[in-house]
Design a protein around this motif. Structure first.
Motif, PDB file in Angstrom:
ATOM      1  N   LEU A 212      30.994  37.652  46.462  1.00 39.98           N
ATOM      2  CA  LEU A 212      31.199  39.033  46.014  1.00 39.98           C
ATOM      3  C   LEU A 212      31.719  39.897  47.161  1.00 39.98           C
ATOM      4  O   LEU A 212      32.686  40.652  46.998  1.00 39.98           O
ATOM      5  CB  LEU A 212      29.887  39.617  45.466  1.00 39.98           C
ATOM      6  N   GLU A 213      31.064  39.791  48.329  1.00 42.91           N
ATOM      7  CA  GLU A 213      31.525  40.564  49.491  1.00 42.91           C
ATOM      8  C   GLU A 213      32.931  40.127  49.901  1.00 42.91           C
ATOM      9  O   GLU A 213      33.752  40.956  50.310  1.00 42.91           O
ATOM     10  CB  GLU A 213      30.547  40.396  50.655  1.00 42.91           C
ATOM     11  N   LEU A 214      33.219  38.840  49.789  1.00 38.52           N
ATOM     12  CA  LEU A 214      34.564  38.358  50.107  1.00 38.52           C
ATOM     13  C   LEU A 214      35.594  38.954  49.156  1.00 38.52           C
ATOM     14  O   LEU A 214      36.679  39.382  49.588  1.00 38.52           O
ATOM     15  CB  LEU A 214      34.605  36.829  50.024  1.00 38.52           C
ATOM     16  N   TYR A 215      35.252  39.026  47.872  1.00 40.11           N
ATOM     17  CA  TYR A 215      36.164  39.601  46.879  1.00 40.11           C
ATOM     18  C   TYR A 215      36.490  41.062  47.223  1.00 40.11           C
ATOM     19  O   TYR A 215      37.651  41.474  47.252  1.00 40.11           O
ATOM     20  CB  TYR A 215      35.543  39.507  45.485  1.00 40.11           C
ATOM     21  N   LYS A 220      40.285  45.069  49.347  1.00 40.26           N
ATOM     22  CA  LYS A 220      40.418  46.251  50.208  1.00 40.26           C
ATOM     23  C   LYS A 220      41.459  46.049  51.298  1.00 40.26           C
ATOM     24  O   LYS A 220      42.178  46.982  51.675  1.00 40.26           O
ATOM     25  CB  LYS A 220      39.066  46.576  50.839  1.00 40.26           C
ATOM     26  N   ASN A 221      41.582  44.835  51.821  1.00 38.42           N
ATOM     27  CA  ASN A 221      42.464  44.579  52.965  1.00 38.42           C
ATOM     28  C   ASN A 221      43.740  43.814  52.612  1.00 38.42           C
ATOM     29  O   ASN A 221      44.406  43.255  53.483  1.00 38.42           O
ATOM     30  CB  ASN A 221      41.691  43.818  54.051  1.00 38.42           C
ATOM     31  N   GLY A 222      44.073  43.785  51.340  1.00 39.97           N
ATOM     32  CA  GLY A 222      45.344  43.219  50.930  1.00 39.97           C
ATOM     33  C   GLY A 222      45.464  41.720  51.068  1.00 39.97           C
ATOM     34  O   GLY A 222      46.564  41.208  51.330  1.00 39.97           O
ATOM     35  N   LEU A 223      44.368  40.993  50.876  1.00 43.10           N
ATOM     36  CA  LEU A 223      44.401  39.530  50.995  1.00 43.10           C
ATOM     37  C   LEU A 223      44.490  38.830  49.637  1.00 43.10           C
ATOM     38  O   LEU A 223      44.378  37.611  49.559  1.00 43.10           O
ATOM     39  CB  LEU A 223      43.156  39.026  51.726  1.00 43.10           C
TER      40      LEU A 223
END
Length: 229
Positions: A212-215, A220-223
């Motif tokens: 979830l945090e990775l998502y 947020k950072n355009g990945l």
């Protein structure tokens, strides 16, 4: 100055009256100085500088709308000639650029006759002849501290740690939006264990704790955009 070795001067100005006046002025300085050529265009000046190699070229800054400063390096390319800028303007930026391009003296068009002759002689001896305002401007630019670089972006530094394969997996995780590890592993053509190993590395590098945090971090950072192998 010996009669056998006069300072050979070329004059460059687009105003015939000014050229005539300079020629008459330097005639008064004979035998110390000799006008070997005059030109009214930068093209002609370049030709004469190459063929005659004068000791000094007195160069008007503005030649019928053409800024002669841009041609100073070419005029000095023969390795003999030194340039003195002849200017009716006091634009410090333009004159400073002329000096940085190789000019070694600046004479104002309002200068007295003896000042013109003195500047030519001093530049020929290797001196730098600039007024205090221009010299101060040049020194100020040299002594001005370089701008501080922007502080590094900590998130960009973290993202830079990811391998191409890891960025691909992050994009797949976002695109899958809750898909099982087995599904993501199949899409990545790797085993589930290999996927878990990659995720452990990704979590560590990006300082996130779970999918979830990775998502959230990736969006947020355009990945989220898929990455090519």
């Amino acid at each position: 100055m010996s009669n056998l070795h006069p300072i050979r001067v070329m004059l460059v100005d687009d105003h015939k009256t000014m050229l005539w006046g300079l020629e008459k002025l330097l005639e008064e300085a004979q035998p110390a100085m000799q006008v070997v050529a005059s030109a009214s265009t930068i093209g002609r000046a370049l030709e004469l500088a190459e063929s005659l190699c004068p000791d000094i070229v007195v160069l008007d800054v503005d030649l019928a709308g053409v800024c002669s400063v841009d041609f100073v390096p070419a005029l000095l390319a023969n390795g003999v000639t030194r340039a003195v800028m002849f200017s009716g303007m006091r634009d410090q930026e333009v004159l400073g650029r002329a000096v940085r391009s190789g000019a070694r003296g600046v004479i104002g068009k309002e200068a007295a006759a003896d000042q013109v002759i003195d500047t030519i002689a001093r530049v020929h001896r290797g001196e730098l002849c600039l007024d205090q305002a221009l010299l101060g401007s040049l020194l100020g630019a040299l002594l001005k501290p370089a701008p501080m670089p922007a502080p590094p972006d900590p998130e960009m530094a973290r993202i830079a740690l990811l391998t191409v394969k890891e960025r691909k997996i992050v994009a797949m995780m976002v695109d899958g939006n809750g898909a099982l590890n087995k599904t993501i592993a199949q899409r990545a053509f790797i085993s589930e264990q290999t996927l878990r190993n990659h995720l452990t590395s990704i979590y560590s590098k990006l300082d996130v704790a779970n999918r979830l945090e990775l998502y959230v971090y990736a969006v947020k950072n355009g990945l989220a955009a898929p990455q090519e192998y």
